[in-house]
Motif scaffolding. Structure first.
Motif, PDB file in Angstrom:
ATOM      1  N   LEU A 113       0.836  -1.202   0.000  1.00  0.00           N
ATOM      2  CA  LEU A 113       0.000   0.000   0.000  1.00  0.00           C
ATOM      3  C   LEU A 113       0.870   1.251   0.000  1.00  0.00           C
ATOM      4  CD1 LEU A 113      -2.788   1.380   0.175  1.00  0.00           C
ATOM      5  CD2 LEU A 113      -2.611   1.217   2.662  1.00  0.00           C
ATOM      6  N   ARG A 114       1.948   1.199   0.769  1.00  0.00           N
ATOM      7  CA  ARG A 114       2.852   2.352   0.820  1.00  0.00           C
ATOM      8  C   ARG A 114       3.409   2.653  -0.574  1.00  0.00           C
ATOM      9  NH1 ARG A 114       7.568   3.987   0.728  1.00  0.00           N
ATOM     10  NH2 ARG A 114       8.521   1.963   0.349  1.00  0.00           N
ATOM     11  N   ILE A 115       3.832   1.599  -1.282  1.00  0.00           N
ATOM     12  CA  ILE A 115       4.381   1.776  -2.625  1.00  0.00           C
ATOM     13  C   ILE A 115       3.292   2.268  -3.591  1.00  0.00           C
ATOM     14  CG2 ILE A 115       5.494   0.606  -4.582  1.00  0.00           C
ATOM     15  CD1 ILE A 115       6.739  -1.345  -2.483  1.00  0.00           C
ATOM     16  N   LEU A 116       2.096   1.708  -3.438  1.00  0.00           N
ATOM     17  CA  LEU A 116       0.975   2.120  -4.297  1.00  0.00           C
ATOM     18  C   LEU A 116       0.698   3.619  -4.142  1.00  0.00           C
ATOM     19  CD1 LEU A 116      -1.412   0.671  -6.084  1.00  0.00           C
ATOM     20  CD2 LEU A 116      -2.797   1.266  -4.103  1.00  0.00           C
ATOM     21  N   LEU A 117       0.612   4.065  -2.896  1.00  0.00           N
ATOM     22  CA  LEU A 117       0.316   5.478  -2.638  1.00  0.00           C
ATOM     23  C   LEU A 117       1.447   6.374  -3.148  1.00  0.00           C
ATOM     24  CD1 LEU A 117      -1.181   5.212   0.973  1.00  0.00           C
ATOM     25  CD2 LEU A 117      -2.436   5.521  -1.167  1.00  0.00           C
ATOM     26  N   GLU A 118       2.673   5.892  -2.985  1.00  0.00           N
ATOM     27  CA  GLU A 118       3.840   6.631  -3.485  1.00  0.00           C
ATOM     28  C   GLU A 118       3.764   6.775  -5.006  1.00  0.00           C
ATOM     29  OE1 GLU A 118       7.901   5.542  -1.825  1.00  0.00           O
ATOM     30  OE2 GLU A 118       8.131   4.940  -3.923  1.00  0.00           O
ATOM     31  N   GLU A 139      -7.964   1.421   6.423  1.00  0.00           N
ATOM     32  CA  GLU A 139      -9.226   1.168   5.712  1.00  0.00           C
ATOM     33  C   GLU A 139      -8.940   0.709   4.285  1.00  0.00           C
ATOM     34  OE1 GLU A 139     -12.416   1.629   3.115  1.00  0.00           O
ATOM     35  OE2 GLU A 139     -10.908   3.232   3.099  1.00  0.00           O
ATOM     36  N   LEU A 140      -7.973   1.339   3.626  1.00  0.00           N
ATOM     37  CA  LEU A 140      -7.628   0.975   2.242  1.00  0.00           C
ATOM     38  C   LEU A 140      -7.073  -0.455   2.167  1.00  0.00           C
ATOM     39  CD1 LEU A 140      -5.989   4.335   1.128  1.00  0.00           C
ATOM     40  CD2 LEU A 140      -8.026   3.304   0.095  1.00  0.00           C
ATOM     41  N   ALA A 141      -6.196  -0.799   3.114  1.00  0.00           N
ATOM     42  CA  ALA A 141      -5.617  -2.153   3.120  1.00  0.00           C
ATOM     43  C   ALA A 141      -6.709  -3.198   3.347  1.00  0.00           C
ATOM     44  CB  ALA A 141      -4.539  -2.259   4.192  1.00  0.00           C
ATOM     45  N   ALA A 142      -7.647  -2.864   4.238  1.00  0.00           N
ATOM     46  CA  ALA A 142      -8.741  -3.799   4.521  1.00  0.00           C
ATOM     47  C   ALA A 142      -9.640  -3.952   3.292  1.00  0.00           C
ATOM     48  CB  ALA A 142      -9.557  -3.304   5.710  1.00  0.00           C
ATOM     49  N   ARG A 143      -9.878  -2.832   2.609  1.00  0.00           N
ATOM     50  CA  ARG A 143     -10.739  -2.863   1.425  1.00  0.00           C
ATOM     51  C   ARG A 143     -10.094  -3.689   0.305  1.00  0.00           C
ATOM     52  NH1 ARG A 143     -11.990   2.181  -1.958  1.00  0.00           N
ATOM     53  NH2 ARG A 143     -11.551   3.336  -0.049  1.00  0.00           N
ATOM     54  N   LYS A 144      -8.786  -3.498   0.143  1.00  0.00           N
ATOM     55  CA  LYS A 144      -8.072  -4.283  -0.874  1.00  0.00           C
ATOM     56  C   LYS A 144      -8.159  -5.764  -0.535  1.00  0.00           C
ATOM     57  CE  LYS A 144      -4.385  -6.605  -2.488  1.00  0.00           C
ATOM     58  NZ  LYS A 144      -3.690  -7.762  -1.908  1.00  0.00           N
ATOM     59  N   ASN A 145      -7.963  -6.083   0.742  1.00  0.00           N
ATOM     60  CA  ASN A 145      -7.957  -7.497   1.116  1.00  0.00           C
ATOM     61  C   ASN A 145      -9.328  -8.137   0.917  1.00  0.00           C
ATOM     62  OD1 ASN A 145      -6.376  -9.718   2.110  1.00  0.00           O
ATOM     63  ND2 ASN A 145      -7.688  -9.666   3.922  1.00  0.00           N
TER      64      ASN A 145
END
Ligand code: G6P
Ligand code: MG
Length: 220
Positions: free
Chosen positions: A52-57, A70-76
């Motif tokens: 997620l960190r790399i994605l946002l970067e 919330e974003l990590a949970a949604r992706k999962n």
């Protein structure tokens, strides 16, 4: 000698690397940017949070800690939906045959994955009972390229790291295997991945005898 094998999961035994990518790509689209396939290489083998960190970067997007959770949970959630109902049919070409061959030669094998969803996949595809040991994202303090995942796998099997061969499709994973002092077979092309002993496109390309030959192990 080759006394044991350690397999990465996503992209080596099963094509879930693609499902991970689609889930991240959709999350990026929700945030208003395109996440390209070439950028996805950096996400392979690393933890959900680091991904997620790399994605946002990549999207030059900033989020608070709570938003990130919330974003990590949604992706999962999206990812888990896409791997629902997996069966043995979903294993990549050659996997079943190669695992069977290792069993014939009494070569134990372990799983070494960063995923916290590994058990869902091993159960779904029915290969769980075949593994001598499983090390996944739930057991890990340090993510690949740290060697912890593979060293733990070797230790659980009671095999010295030098006697293990790792199969990996991610640069972080190849680096982790090297750092563990293990030989490594890359599932992918030398243009994309560096530092492996040799390269295959899938497990259909390899037999145990072929593996020994490629690694210069005398056939006993
Ligand atoms: C594997 C995959 C990564 C994934 C990571 C965490 O290493 O290669 O793409 O992000 O596991 O997976 P998880 O299922 O726990 O989100
Ligand atoms: Mg992988």
């Amino acid at each position: 000698q080759i006394e044991a094998v350690i397999f990465d999961l996503d992209g080596v035994l099963i094509d879930t690397a693609e499902y991970h990518y689609v889930a991240w790509k959709n999350l990026a689209a929700d945030m208003g940017f395109e996440f390209k396939r070439e950028d996805n290489e950096r996400l392979k083998g690393v933890s959900r949070e680091e991904s997620l960190r790399i994605l946002l970067e990549t999207g030059a997007v900033e989020k608070t800690e709570a938003e990130k959770q919330e974003l990590a949970a949604r992706k999962n959630e999206a990812y888990l939906k896409s791997i629902q109902g997996l069966t043995e049919e979903d294993l990549l070409p050659g996997v079943r045959g190669f695992l069977r061959e290792l069993q014939t030669f009494n070569v134990p094998f372990a799983l070494g994955s960063a995923s916290r969803n590994a058990s869902v996949i091993l159960e779904g595809t029915g290969i769980s009972p075949l593994f001598a040991a499983v090390v996944d994202g739930n057991d890990l303090g340090k993510a690949k390229p740290d060697p912890e995942v593979f060293l733990k796998g070797a230790e659980k099997m009671g095999i010295a790291p030098e006697a293990c061969v790792v199969f990996e499709d991610a640069q972080a994973g190849i680096d982790a295997a090297r750092a563990a002092g293990m030989r490594v077979v890359a599932v992918g092309s030398p243009e994309m991945l560096t530092g492996a002993d040799f390269y295959i496109s899938n497990l259909k390309d390899i037999t145990f005898a072929g593996l020994k030959r490629e690694l210069g192990v005398p056939s006993s």
